[in-house]
Design a protein around this motif. Structure first.
Motif, PDB file in Angstrom:
ATOM      1  N   MET A   1       0.876  -1.086   0.014  1.00  0.00           N
ATOM      2  CA  MET A   1      -0.108   0.194  -0.044  1.00  0.00           C
ATOM      3  C   MET A   1       0.806   1.096   0.106  1.00  0.00           C
ATOM      4  N   ARG A   2       0.347   2.235  -0.762  1.00  0.00           N
ATOM      5  CA  ARG A   2       1.442   3.515  -0.816  1.00  0.00           C
ATOM      6  C   ARG A   2       0.468   4.691  -0.360  1.00  0.00           C
ATOM      7  N   ILE A   3       0.797   5.327   0.706  1.00  0.00           N
ATOM      8  CA  ILE A   3       0.212   6.348   1.325  1.00  0.00           C
ATOM      9  C   ILE A   3       1.138   7.684   1.000  1.00  0.00           C
ATOM     10  N   THR A   4       0.358   8.782   0.800  1.00  0.00           N
ATOM     11  CA  THR A   4       0.749   9.983   0.477  1.00  0.00           C
ATOM     12  C   THR A   4       0.201  10.867   1.374  1.00  0.00           C
ATOM     13  N   ILE A   5       1.271  11.696   2.230  1.00  0.00           N
ATOM     14  CA  ILE A   5       0.954  12.550   3.242  1.00  0.00           C
ATOM     15  C   ILE A   5       1.227  14.040   2.788  1.00  0.00           C
ATOM     16  N   VAL A   6       0.217  14.914   2.825  1.00  0.00           N
ATOM     17  CA  VAL A   6       0.794  16.342   2.433  1.00  0.00           C
ATOM     18  C   VAL A   6       0.202  17.261   3.651  1.00  0.00           C
ATOM     19  N   ASP A   7       1.321  17.901   4.367  1.00  0.00           N
ATOM     20  CA  ASP A   7       0.984  18.890   5.295  1.00  0.00           C
ATOM     21  C   ASP A   7       1.045  20.274   4.565  1.00  0.00           C
TER      22      ASP A   7
ATOM     23  N   PRO B   1      -3.075  22.970  -3.798  1.00  0.00           N
ATOM     24  CA  PRO B   1      -2.470  22.953  -5.037  1.00  0.00           C
ATOM     25  C   PRO B   1      -3.303  22.160  -5.982  1.00  0.00           C
ATOM     26  N   GLU B   2      -3.349  22.400  -7.043  1.00  0.00           N
ATOM     27  CA  GLU B   2      -4.116  22.016  -8.286  1.00  0.00           C
ATOM     28  C   GLU B   2      -3.821  20.276  -8.520  1.00  0.00           C
ATOM     29  N   GLU B   3      -2.574  19.790  -8.076  1.00  0.00           N
ATOM     30  CA  GLU B   3      -2.459  18.292  -8.283  1.00  0.00           C
ATOM     31  C   GLU B   3      -3.435  17.739  -7.427  1.00  0.00           C
ATOM     32  N   ILE B   4      -3.716  18.156  -6.304  1.00  0.00           N
ATOM     33  CA  ILE B   4      -4.664  17.456  -5.140  1.00  0.00           C
ATOM     34  C   ILE B   4      -6.060  17.401  -5.762  1.00  0.00           C
ATOM     35  N   LYS B   5      -6.629  16.271  -6.036  1.00  0.00           N
ATOM     36  CA  LYS B   5      -8.062  15.964  -6.395  1.00  0.00           C
ATOM     37  C   LYS B   5      -8.937  15.812  -5.121  1.00  0.00           C
ATOM     38  N   LEU B   6      -9.436  16.871  -4.756  1.00  0.00           N
ATOM     39  CA  LEU B   6     -10.228  16.584  -3.374  1.00  0.00           C
ATOM     40  C   LEU B   6     -11.548  15.770  -3.559  1.00  0.00           C
TER      41      LEU B   6
ATOM     42  N   ASP C   1     -11.758  13.213  -5.584  1.00  0.00           N
ATOM     43  CA  ASP C   1     -11.397  11.618  -5.421  1.00  0.00           C
ATOM     44  C   ASP C   1     -11.436  11.040  -4.137  1.00  0.00           C
ATOM     45  N   GLU C   2     -12.173   9.847  -4.345  1.00  0.00           N
ATOM     46  CA  GLU C   2     -12.542   9.179  -3.127  1.00  0.00           C
ATOM     47  C   GLU C   2     -11.052   8.646  -2.235  1.00  0.00           C
ATOM     48  N   LYS C   3     -10.135   8.524  -2.890  1.00  0.00           N
ATOM     49  CA  LYS C   3      -8.810   8.260  -2.169  1.00  0.00           C
ATOM     50  C   LYS C   3      -8.101   9.359  -1.257  1.00  0.00           C
ATOM     51  N   VAL C   4      -8.665  10.472  -1.528  1.00  0.00           N
ATOM     52  CA  VAL C   4      -8.048  11.624  -1.002  1.00  0.00           C
ATOM     53  C   VAL C   4      -8.915  12.010   0.303  1.00  0.00           C
ATOM     54  N   ILE C   5      -8.238  12.238   1.467  1.00  0.00           N
ATOM     55  CA  ILE C   5      -8.969  12.471   2.581  1.00  0.00           C
ATOM     56  C   ILE C   5      -8.355  13.946   3.230  1.00  0.00           C
ATOM     57  N   LEU C   6      -9.326  14.842   3.444  1.00  0.00           N
ATOM     58  CA  LEU C   6      -8.884  16.066   3.949  1.00  0.00           C
ATOM     59  C   LEU C   6      -8.983  16.153   5.545  1.00  0.00           C
ATOM     60  N   ILE C   7      -8.249  16.563   6.244  1.00  0.00           N
ATOM     61  CA  ILE C   7      -8.213  16.726   7.540  1.00  0.00           C
ATOM     62  C   ILE C   7      -7.798  17.895   7.915  1.00  0.00           C
ATOM     63  N   GLY C   8      -8.763  18.746   8.733  1.00  0.00           N
ATOM     64  CA  GLY C   8      -8.752  20.079   9.184  1.00  0.00           C
ATOM     65  C   GLY C   8      -9.806  21.068   8.567  1.00  0.00           C
TER      66      GLY C   8
ATOM     67  N   TYR D   1      -0.613   6.737  -5.876  1.00  0.00           N
ATOM     68  CA  TYR D   1      -0.909   6.254  -4.332  1.00  0.00           C
ATOM     69  C   TYR D   1      -2.051   5.616  -4.113  1.00  0.00           C
ATOM     70  N   ASP D   2      -2.185   4.873  -3.014  1.00  0.00           N
ATOM     71  CA  ASP D   2      -3.586   4.107  -2.635  1.00  0.00           C
ATOM     72  C   ASP D   2      -4.550   4.912  -1.918  1.00  0.00           C
ATOM     73  N   LYS D   3      -4.037   5.829  -0.934  1.00  0.00           N
ATOM     74  CA  LYS D   3      -4.512   6.795  -0.198  1.00  0.00           C
ATOM     75  C   LYS D   3      -3.763   8.000  -0.007  1.00  0.00           C
ATOM     76  N   MET D   4      -4.291   9.197  -0.189  1.00  0.00           N
ATOM     77  CA  MET D   4      -3.839  10.469   0.273  1.00  0.00           C
ATOM     78  C   MET D   4      -4.357  11.195   1.286  1.00  0.00           C
ATOM     79  N   TYR D   5      -3.607  11.567   2.208  1.00  0.00           N
ATOM     80  CA  TYR D   5      -4.055  12.476   3.546  1.00  0.00           C
ATOM     81  C   TYR D   5      -3.506  13.896   3.281  1.00  0.00           C
ATOM     82  N   VAL D   6      -4.392  14.879   3.198  1.00  0.00           N
ATOM     83  CA  VAL D   6      -4.087  16.338   3.127  1.00  0.00           C
ATOM     84  C   VAL D   6      -4.359  16.939   4.439  1.00  0.00           C
ATOM     85  N   VAL D   7      -3.471  17.224   5.186  1.00  0.00           N
ATOM     86  CA  VAL D   7      -3.514  17.755   6.701  1.00  0.00           C
ATOM     87  C   VAL D   7      -3.420  19.331   6.767  1.00  0.00           C
ATOM     88  N   ARG D   8      -4.116  20.204   7.157  1.00  0.00           N
ATOM     89  CA  ARG D   8      -3.919  21.627   7.286  1.00  0.00           C
ATOM     90  C   ARG D   8      -4.435  21.811   8.649  1.00  0.00           C
TER      91      ARG D   8
END
Length: 80
Positions: free
Chosen positions: A1-7, A65-70, A72-79, A49-56
């Motif tokens: 599983m590949r996880i991308t985390i964006v702070d 950023p435009e590259e993050i597709k909110l 998409d069901e694989k993207v989770i926004l926290i904050g 990635y299999d899942k992306m967490y975007v944390v702010r």
């Protein structure tokens, strides 16, 4: 599983302190033997990635950023 985390605070250079939420997410998935990618530039956002967490933590001026597709069901926004 590949996880991308964006702070987003770190990505937009508004904070230089590691986010504890990001560290907890990474620790959880490392225990499950996942590959963790902390995105620090736009190239890393395009990696597979299999899942992306975007944390702010704060409302930031730079936005998301435009590259993050909110939508998409694989993207989770926290904050906010």
């Amino acid at each position: 599983m590949r996880i991308t985390i964006v702070d987003l605070d770190w990505y937009n250079k508004k904070s230089f302190i590691p986010n504890t939420k990001c560290m907890k997410i990474a620790s959880y998935y490392r225990q499950q033997q996942a590959i963790i990618n902390f995105a620090t530039n736009s190239y890393e956002l395009l990696m597979d990635y299999d899942k992306m967490y975007v944390v702010r933590e704060n409302f930031i001026d730079g936005g998301i950023p435009e590259e993050i597709k909110l939508l998409d069901e694989k993207v989770i926004l926290i904050g906010p």
